[in-house]
Write a protein that holds these residues in place. Structure first.
Motif, short mmCIF file in Angstrom:
data_model
loop_
_atom_site.label_atom_id
_atom_site.label_comp_id
_atom_site.label_asym_id
_atom_site.label_seq_id
_atom_site.Cartn_x
_atom_site.Cartn_y
_atom_site.Cartn_z
N UNK A 137 10.57 6.02 10.57
CA UNK A 137 9.41 5.31 10.02
C UNK A 137 9.79 3.90 9.61
N UNK A 138 10.98 3.75 9.00
CA UNK A 138 11.41 2.40 8.61
C UNK A 138 11.68 1.52 9.82
N UNK A 139 12.11 2.11 10.92
CA UNK A 139 12.39 1.32 12.12
C UNK A 139 11.12 0.71 12.72
N UNK A 140 9.97 1.24 12.35
CA UNK A 140 8.72 0.64 12.83
C UNK A 140 8.63 -0.83 12.45
N UNK A 141 9.34 -1.22 11.39
CA UNK A 141 9.32 -2.61 10.93
C UNK A 141 9.74 -3.58 12.03
N UNK A 142 10.71 -3.15 12.85
CA UNK A 142 11.28 -4.06 13.84
C UNK A 142 10.43 -4.19 15.10
N UNK A 143 9.45 -3.32 15.28
CA UNK A 143 8.69 -3.34 16.54
C UNK A 143 7.17 -3.21 16.34
N UNK A 150 0.84 -1.18 0.00
CA UNK A 150 0.00 0.00 0.00
C UNK A 150 0.88 1.23 0.00
N UNK A 151 0.58 2.20 -0.88
CA UNK A 151 1.31 3.47 -0.94
C UNK A 151 0.58 4.50 -0.10
N UNK A 152 1.34 5.20 0.73
CA UNK A 152 0.73 6.23 1.56
C UNK A 152 0.99 7.60 0.98
N UNK A 181 0.52 -9.34 9.70
CA UNK A 181 1.80 -8.83 10.22
C UNK A 181 2.51 -8.01 9.14
N UNK A 182 3.29 -7.04 9.59
CA UNK A 182 4.06 -6.20 8.70
C UNK A 182 5.23 -7.00 8.13
N UNK A 183 5.46 -6.91 6.82
CA UNK A 183 6.55 -7.66 6.19
C UNK A 183 7.64 -6.77 5.60
N UNK A 184 7.34 -5.50 5.30
CA UNK A 184 8.37 -4.61 4.76
C UNK A 184 7.94 -3.16 4.90
N UNK A 187 13.17 25.76 0.52
CA UNK A 187 13.10 24.33 0.26
C UNK A 187 11.84 23.74 0.87
N UNK A 188 11.30 22.76 0.19
CA UNK A 188 10.15 22.00 0.69
C UNK A 188 10.52 20.52 0.64
N UNK A 189 10.37 19.80 1.75
CA UNK A 189 10.59 18.35 1.72
C UNK A 189 9.35 17.62 2.17
N UNK A 190 9.22 16.41 1.70
CA UNK A 190 8.09 15.57 2.10
C UNK A 190 8.58 14.14 2.26
N UNK A 191 7.95 13.41 3.19
CA UNK A 191 8.24 12.00 3.37
C UNK A 191 7.10 11.17 2.81
N UNK A 192 7.43 9.99 2.32
CA UNK A 192 6.40 9.04 1.88
C UNK A 192 6.91 7.65 2.19
N UNK A 193 6.01 6.68 2.21
CA UNK A 193 6.42 5.32 2.51
C UNK A 193 5.51 4.30 1.85
N UNK A 194 6.07 3.12 1.62
CA UNK A 194 5.32 1.95 1.16
C UNK A 194 5.49 0.86 2.21
N UNK A 195 4.42 0.12 2.47
CA UNK A 195 4.52 -1.00 3.39
C UNK A 195 4.00 -2.28 2.72
N UNK A 196 4.51 -3.40 3.20
CA UNK A 196 3.99 -4.69 2.78
C UNK A 196 3.52 -5.47 4.00
#
Length: 310
Positions: free
Chosen positions: A145-151, A4-6, A89-92, A71-80
Motif C-alpha cells: 500500500x505504501x508503494x502506491x506512493x511511487x506510482x 485523510x484517515x481510512x 497529486x499524492x504527497x504521502x 489472532x486478528x490483524x488489520x491494516x490502515x493507512x493515512x494519505x496526504x
C-alpha cells in the motif's frame, strides 16, 4: 496539504503475531500496534487439556468453538495530497498493521509428565513461527500500500484521488487475505487450532531419561521454507544421567551442528538460541536468529516441506 484517515481493513488469521513495514522512498521503522490477551488452560494430561478447551465458557462466548491460539490483524493507512494547477497529486502514504492476539497460559504444567511438557513446548514454538510466517501477509500488504506512493497518477480532483487510492488499498488487502487462505490450505492450519497432544514427540525430541542414540539418516536444512537442502547425515544423541539436559550432534562432511536440549526442548544451536519448528509432522530445530530450520529423519524424505502445528 490535506490528510485523510481510512477505515481499518480486517483480516482473520490463524495464530498470533504481527510485523509491519513502513516504506515509501526510504524504508522506515515499522509501525506496530499489538494487544495480547491471555486465557488459562488447565489439565495435567492431553485428555484433560482438550476437555478444558472444549468446555471453557469464556472461549465459547467469543468464538463459539475451542481453539489453542488466535489472532486478528488489520491494516490502515493515512494519505496526504497536494492540489496543483492540473489537479491533485499524492504527497504521502503511511500504512500500519494492528494486531490482537489470544494466547494460552498453561497454569498447571508442573503436574504433567516431562513428555507432555515437551509436546506443549514444541507446540508453543510452532505457534510462534507460524504466527510470524502468516502475519507476514499483513506486513507485505502494508508495504505494498505504501508503494502506491511511487506510482500513483494525478487526478482532476482530490476526492477522486482519495476514492481511487482507498479502492486500491482494499484490493491489495484482499490479495493478501487470499494468500493467507492459500497458506492455510497448504499447511492444514485454520483460524482455530488445537494441538494433538497425544502424538509422541519423536526421537528428535529428547526428554529426561532419553537413552543415548546413534543413527544414520537424512538431514534437511532450509533458510526460507521453500528451498530445502537434503543430504545424508549422522544423528548422535547423548543425555546426562538423571538430568533434563541432552545433546544431539547432526553431522555430514561439510558441517556439524550441535543442538542442546533442556526440559524436552532445544535451547541452543551451536552458540545461538534454538527452538522448535514442526515440518511434515516432525519436530525440527529452528535457529532463532534467522529462522534457519534443521530436520532429521531415518528414511530419505520425499514430501514437500509443509509447516504444521503439532
Amino acid at each position: 496539504m490535506s490528510r485523510q484517515n481510512y477505515p481499518k481493513l480486517t483480516a482473520f488469521l490463524p495464530i498470533f503475531g504481527c510485523m509491519m513495514l513502513s516504506a515509501q522512498i526510504v524504508a522506515a521503522a515499522p509501525e506496530v500496534t499489538t494487544k495480547n490477551s491471555y486465557f488459562n488452560v488447565l489439565g495435567s494430561t492431553d485428555v484433560e487439556i482438550r476437555i478444558y478447551l472444549e468446555t471453557h465458557s469464556g472461549m465459547d462466548a467469543y468464538w463459539g468453538n475451542f481453539f489453542w491460539a488466535k489472532s486478528v490483524w488489520s491494516t490502515k493507512w493515512n494519505i496526504g495530497w497536494r492540489e496543483t494547477e492540473d489537479g491533485c497529486v499524492l504527497s504521502s502514504v503511511d500504512a500500519a498493521v494492528e494486531v490482537e492476539n489470544w494466547i494460552p497460559r498453561w497454569r498447571n504444567k508442573g503436574d504433567a509428565t516431562p513428555e507432555l511438557r515437551a509436546r506443549l513446548r514444541r507446540t508453543s514454538a510452532a505457534i510462534d513461527l507460524y504466527w510470524q510466517q502468516t502475519m507476514s501477509n499483513g506486513v507485505k500488504a502494508a508495504a505494498e500500500i505504501e508503494k502506491l506512493y511511487t506510482r500513483f497518477p494525478s487526478f482532476k480532483t482530490c476526492k477522486e484521488l482519495s476514492t481511487t487510492f482507498h479502492a486500491q488499498g482494499n484490493r491489495i488487502s484482499e490479495l493478501y487475505r487470499d494468500r493467507r487462505k492459500a497458506v492455510e490450505k497448504r499447511t492444514g492450519n485454520g483460524t482455530r487450532q488445537v494441538p494433538d497432544l497425544s502424538e509422541p514427540a519423536g526421537v528428535e525430541t529428547p526428554v529426561p531419561g532419553s537413552p543415548d542414540l546413534e543413527l544414520d539418516g537424512w538431514c534437511q536444512i532450509s533458510d526460507d521454507m521453500e528451498t530445502v537442502q537434503t543430504l545424508m547425515c549422522r544423528y548422535d544423541r547423548s543425555c546426562e544421567p538423571d538430568s533434563e539436559r541432552c545433546r544431539i550432534d547432526f553431522s555430514w562432511p561439510e558441517e556439524r551442528i550441535q543442538v542442546r536440549y533442556f526440559n524436552g526442548g532445544p535451547v541452543q544451536w551451536n552458540d545461538e538460541l534454538a527452538d522448535f519448528a514442526f515440518i511434515n509432522k516432525t519436530p525440527c530445530v529452528r535457529r532463532v536468529s534467522d529462522d534457519r530450520i534443521l530436520c532429521f529423519s531415518e528414511d530419505e524424505p520425499t514430501e514437500r516441506w509443509f509447516y504444521h502445528l503439532p
